[in-house]
Scaffold this active site. Structure first.
Site, mmCIF file in Angstrom:
data_model
loop_
_atom_site.group_PDB
_atom_site.id
_atom_site.type_symbol
_atom_site.label_atom_id
_atom_site.label_comp_id
_atom_site.label_asym_id
_atom_site.label_seq_id
_atom_site.Cartn_x
_atom_site.Cartn_y
_atom_site.Cartn_z
ATOM 1 C CG HIS A 172 -1.738 -1.408 1.436
ATOM 2 N ND1 HIS A 172 -3.114 -1.544 0.843
ATOM 3 C CD2 HIS A 172 -1.221 -2.281 2.151
ATOM 4 C CE1 HIS A 172 -3.260 -2.770 1.375
ATOM 5 N NE2 HIS A 172 -2.336 -3.164 2.059
ATOM 6 C CB SER A 293 13.378 23.256 -14.889
ATOM 7 O OG SER A 293 12.699 24.107 -14.674
ATOM 8 C CE LYS A 299 11.881 19.872 -10.600
ATOM 9 N NZ LYS A 299 10.502 20.201 -11.132
ATOM 10 C CD GLU A 306 8.425 12.619 -15.398
ATOM 11 O OE1 GLU A 306 7.556 13.380 -15.186
ATOM 12 O OE2 GLU A 306 9.602 13.442 -15.729
#
Ligand code: ARG
Length: 487
Positions: A172, A293, A299, A306
């Site tokens: 979980h 970024s 970043k 992704e």
């Protein structure tokens, strides 16, 4: 594309009839017909398979005496020249020639003259495309399998390096029990092993030759289907011509195997994304597979991971797309089936990229084992070990031990300390049968070492699974860490 659609309105339908099949047509196709019919923009990817299958067919026609030896030689020589031409200059895209089959046949006629017209004896584009496409999917299976073996090698190397590294195991997405990083990585090794197995199963069923099924009913010419099957590396000819020209289950099986594999990759990608986030801080992804970024200088984004996660949606979509194309089609061939190729080509390209990106991320990530270990020590991950200790050492039934442990966790939570930081006196207030030996069971190291059941997370188990995996992959050499050398 629309620039080719130059005729509109009343002009549609004017023009000369198609050279390949236009015998019974007075008019040529409308611009819309040309455009909707043309598969050459995508099926030119089949050129190599198309030429191989045509050469096998021509050789068989020659051997069976169906075409003259001279014509057979001219056809095969011409096909070789066309292959060399496609190789260097690409395949020309002429919508009037519809597809790769007619494009190559037309080019052959330019090279060798009327003898080219004999190649299509005892053959149809229906068995031709079914054959080409099986050959293409077979190559795609082999290529994906090679890529997945590389990914497995990366997983096994990192697993053996981290057989002893401790991290939290989750259910979980809540801390459940400590596990080893090697064990976690080997879980993906197993998934990829089954993915390769599924590809292998699909390959075995795919490997029958449709060539010689002709349009749908077979042919009256004395062809030798076993000869062409063998020349193309198929195990045997297909047994039913209607089935052979009109099923695409081999492509569906390939797409299902891809989809399941993409789904596995997406889960691993998701974990890498989570682990690379600042609150986790478990890994640093390689710079080469990350991006920055344009606005936030600090970043470093896990874009490759992704995109692996994202691409899985498109791969699964390709399976759905082809299933829906095929459902309800009557026997035998229908033109709907021309749409079988784009989803397969797309999935193959996405899989190759996803697997390569994942291999790079597994091989090139730096694992922050201190952070992982610290996280495993939070969240009362060894509570089960306390319960197991009560069962083992005090003979308490597991359900009761579970209850006692719950009280200990509650107390630790109240005091804001880890389980093994509770005083013995406090533990004994909860249950008098607890003694100081319990502390040996409450460390994360003791916890993972204890889980030495077959397939469990104990370092010794992980190392034996790594050894088996190395044998499966033919990786014999031992890493330096296994030889006790610190890298
Ligand atoms: N380009 C076609 C396809 O991919 C080849 C088969 C054409 N057959 C036919 N009867 N029109 O499906």
């Amino acid at each position: 594309m629309s620039s080719e659609r130059d005729m509109t309105g009343s002009e549609q339908g004017k023009g000369s009839a198609n050279q390949m099949w236009g015998g019974r047509f007075a008019d040529g196709p409308s611009a819309i017909m040309r455009e909707i019919n043309a598969s050459i923009p995508f099926d030119k990817a089949l050129w190599r398979q198309d030429i191989d299958a045509s050469k096998a067919h021509a050789a068989m026609l020659g051997a069976a005496g169906i075409i003259a030896a001279d014509d057979c030689r001219a056809i095969i020589g011409g096909l070789d020249q066309i292959a060399a031409e496609y190789e260097t200059q690409g395949v020309p895209e002429n919508w009037d020639l519809e597809d790769i089959h007619m494009t190559t046949e037309a080019r052959l006629a330019e090279w060798i003259g009327p003898a080219a017209g004999r190649l299509h004896t005892a053959r149809s584009r229906n068995d031709q495309v079914a054959t080409d496409f099986r050959l293409w999917v077979r190559d795609a299976i082999d290529e994906l399998d090679r890529g997945l073996a590389e990914l497995q090698r990366a997983l096994v190397s990192r697993a053996s390096e981290h057989a002893h590294s401790i991290m939290p195991g989750f259910t979980h997405l809540q801390t459940a029990q400590p596990v080893t990083l090697g064990h976690h990585l080997m879980a993906y090794y197993e998934m990829v092993r089954r993915d390769r197995g599924r590809l292998g199963d699909a390959r075995a069923r795919l490997n029958e030759s449709p060539l010689g099924s002709a349009a749908l009913a077979g042919t009256g010419f004395p062809i030798d289907r076993a000869m062409t099957a063998q020349a193309l590396g198929f195990d045997r000819p297909t047994a039913n011509s209607l089935d052979a020209v009109s099923d695409r289950d081999f492509a569906l099986e390939y797409l299902f195997a891809c989809s399941t594999c993409a789904l596995h990759l997406s889960r691993l990608a998701e974990e890498l994304i989570l682990w690379a986030s600042q609150p986790f801080g478990f890994i640093r992804l390689p710079d080469s597979l990350s991006t920055g970024s344009s606005i936030m200088p600090q970043k470093k984004n896990p874009d490759a991971a992704e995109l692996v996660r994202g691409h899985s949606g498109r791969v699964i979509g390709s399976l759905t797309s082809l299933m829906i194309t095929m459902k309800g089609l009557p026997l035998a061939y229908s033109k709907d089936m021309q749409d079988d190729k784009p989803p397969v080509f797309e999935a193959a390209g996405l899989m190759a990229l996803s697997v390569a990106a994942m291999t790079g991320m597994i091989a090139g990530s730096a694992f922050n084992t201190d952070r992982m270990r610290a996280a495993a020590e939070l969240g009362y991950a060894t509570a089960t070990d306390l319960a197991d200790w009560l069962v083992r050492e005090a003979g308490i039934p597991f359900r009761e031990a579970h209850h006692i442990t719950g009280a200990a966790v509650k107390l630790a939570e109240h005091k804001g300390v880890a389980l093994d930081a509770l005083e013995l006196a406090d533990l004994q207030k909860i249950d008098a049968r607890i003694d100081e030996r319990v502390y040996a069971a409450l460390s994360v190291d003791a916890s993972v070492t204890a889980r030495a059941s077959y397939g469990g997370t104990a370092p010794a188990q992980v190392m034996s699974q790594v050894a088996r995996a190395r044998r499966e992959l033919g990786m014999h050499e031992l890493g330096m860490h296994e030889l006790g050398v610190n890298e």
